[in-house]
Design an enzyme around this catalytic site. Structure first.
Site, PDB file in Angstrom:
ATOM      1  NE  ARG A  15     -13.144  -3.176   8.451  1.00  0.00           N
ATOM      2  CZ  ARG A  15     -12.320  -3.093   7.415  1.00  0.00           C
ATOM      3  NH1 ARG A  15     -12.234  -4.265   6.356  1.00  0.00           N
ATOM      4  NH2 ARG A  15     -11.377  -2.198   7.090  1.00  0.00           N
ATOM      5  NE  ARG A  22      -4.251  -0.300   2.434  1.00  0.00           N
ATOM      6  CZ  ARG A  22      -5.038  -1.267   3.076  1.00  0.00           C
ATOM      7  NH1 ARG A  22      -4.746  -2.661   3.135  1.00  0.00           N
ATOM      8  NH2 ARG A  22      -6.444  -1.207   2.821  1.00  0.00           N
ATOM      9  NE  ARG A  52     -10.564   1.895   5.947  1.00  0.00           N
ATOM     10  CZ  ARG A  52     -11.819   1.443   5.936  1.00  0.00           C
ATOM     11  NH1 ARG A  52     -12.972   1.821   6.315  1.00  0.00           N
ATOM     12  NH2 ARG A  52     -11.726   0.305   5.109  1.00  0.00           N
TER      13      ARG A  52
HETATM   14  P1  AMP Z   1      -8.327  -3.391   4.927  1.00  0.00           P
HETATM   15  O1  AMP Z   1      -9.255  -4.460   5.526  1.00  0.00           O
HETATM   16  O2  AMP Z   1      -7.234  -3.978   4.013  1.00  0.00           O
HETATM   17  O3  AMP Z   1      -9.106  -2.311   4.530  1.00  0.00           O
HETATM   18  O4  AMP Z   1      -7.254  -2.900   6.132  1.00  0.00           O
HETATM   19  C1  AMP Z   1      -7.723  -2.375   7.225  1.00  0.00           C
HETATM   20  C2  AMP Z   1      -6.756  -1.462   8.136  1.00  0.00           C
HETATM   21  O5  AMP Z   1      -5.829  -2.285   8.135  1.00  0.00           O
HETATM   22  C3  AMP Z   1      -6.158  -0.105   7.390  1.00  0.00           C
HETATM   23  O6  AMP Z   1      -7.103   0.766   7.324  1.00  0.00           O
HETATM   24  C4  AMP Z   1      -4.836  -0.197   7.656  1.00  0.00           C
HETATM   25  O7  AMP Z   1      -5.159   0.310   8.833  1.00  0.00           O
HETATM   26  C5  AMP Z   1      -4.380  -1.520   8.000  1.00  0.00           C
HETATM   27  N1  AMP Z   1      -3.802  -2.171   6.989  1.00  0.00           N
HETATM   28  C6  AMP Z   1      -3.991  -3.171   6.362  1.00  0.00           C
HETATM   29  N2  AMP Z   1      -2.965  -3.360   5.238  1.00  0.00           N
HETATM   30  C7  AMP Z   1      -2.076  -2.449   5.482  1.00  0.00           C
HETATM   31  C8  AMP Z   1      -0.825  -2.001   4.720  1.00  0.00           C
HETATM   32  N3  AMP Z   1      -0.507  -2.770   3.815  1.00  0.00           N
HETATM   33  N4  AMP Z   1      -0.182  -1.100   5.172  1.00  0.00           N
HETATM   34  C9  AMP Z   1      -0.386  -0.439   6.345  1.00  0.00           C
HETATM   35  N5  AMP Z   1      -1.523  -0.533   6.912  1.00  0.00           N
HETATM   36  C10 AMP Z   1      -2.453  -1.509   6.425  1.00  0.00           C
END
Ligand code: AMP
Length: 186
Positions: free
Chosen positions: A128, A83, A139
């Site tokens: 969530r 990311r 986000r």
């Molecule tokens: P997601 O389920 O992919 O939307 O991830 C939820 C949260 O986890 C994100 O908003 C970040 O806080 C953290 N997160 C997930 N993947 C990453 C990543 N590759 N780098 C940094 N934070 C991450």
């Protein structure tokens, strides 16, 4: 790849099943750690709840350990990683070490407004903590700043597959399969 609410997690499971490989979702791993109250979960939670990215060092180490697991040996799908540009570099190093190569990078394109509606709905069904209007906005912002630039990086490498993420889940899955089936696997 794709902005929050694009359907990455949903589609990742179908793709992984189709290719017989694990879907490695950094968000899911963080959430599992948060619910188990591990030190990693405690560290990650304050960033996640604010809609910020967990620091690269923490995330990179977690992914490095996960792709070293035996089930990832034949290949794997990453959902939500990399990311940041630093994570792209780190991933390049990791897969050089394991002998893997990136076959494709799928980006789900969606309308931001439509996605906010989806996420607010998810807040009601999944509960969530990061699906509040304010955190969703943050986000989206951080996706635009930190992650959207990766699209050009992977386009330049000839790996990018852009898929329209709007429509029925099964329709989007079929679009992804059609695009991925045409990609030579390493
Ligand atoms: P997601 O389920 O992919 O939307 O991830 C939820 C949260 O986890 C994100 O908003 C970040 O806080 C953290 N997160 C997930 N993947 C990453 C990543 N590759 N780098 C940094 N934070 C991450």
């Amino acid at each position: 790849m794709g902005p929050p609410g694009a359907g990455k997690g949903t589609q990742a499971k179908f793709i992984a099943e189709h290719f017989g490989i694990p879907a490695i979702s950094t968000g899911d791993i963080f959430r599992a750690n948060v619910s188990e109250g591990t030190p990693l979960g405690i560290e990650a939670k304050r960033f996640m709840d604010a809609g910020e990215y967990v620091p690269d060092e923490v995330t990179n180490l977690m992914v490095r350990n996960r792709i070293d697991e035996p089930d990832a040996e034949p290949g794997f799908l990453l959902d939500g990683y990399p990311r940041t540009l630093a994570q792209v570099e780190e991933l390049d190093g990791m897969i050089r070490h394991t002998g893997h190569a990136l076959d494709a990078v799928v980006v789900l394109t969606v309308d931001q407004e439509e996605v906010v509606g989806r996420l607010l709905q998810r807040a009601q069904t999944e509960g969530r903590a990061d699906d509040t209007a304010e955190v969703i906005r943050r986000r989206q912002e951080i996706y635009g700043e930190e992650t959207a630039p990766l699209i050009d990086v992977y386009r330049d490498r000839g790996l990018l597959i852009e898929v329209d993420g709007l429509g029925e889940v099964a329709e989007v899955t079929q679009r992804i399969f059609d695009a991925l089936d045409a990609v030579p696997q390493s």
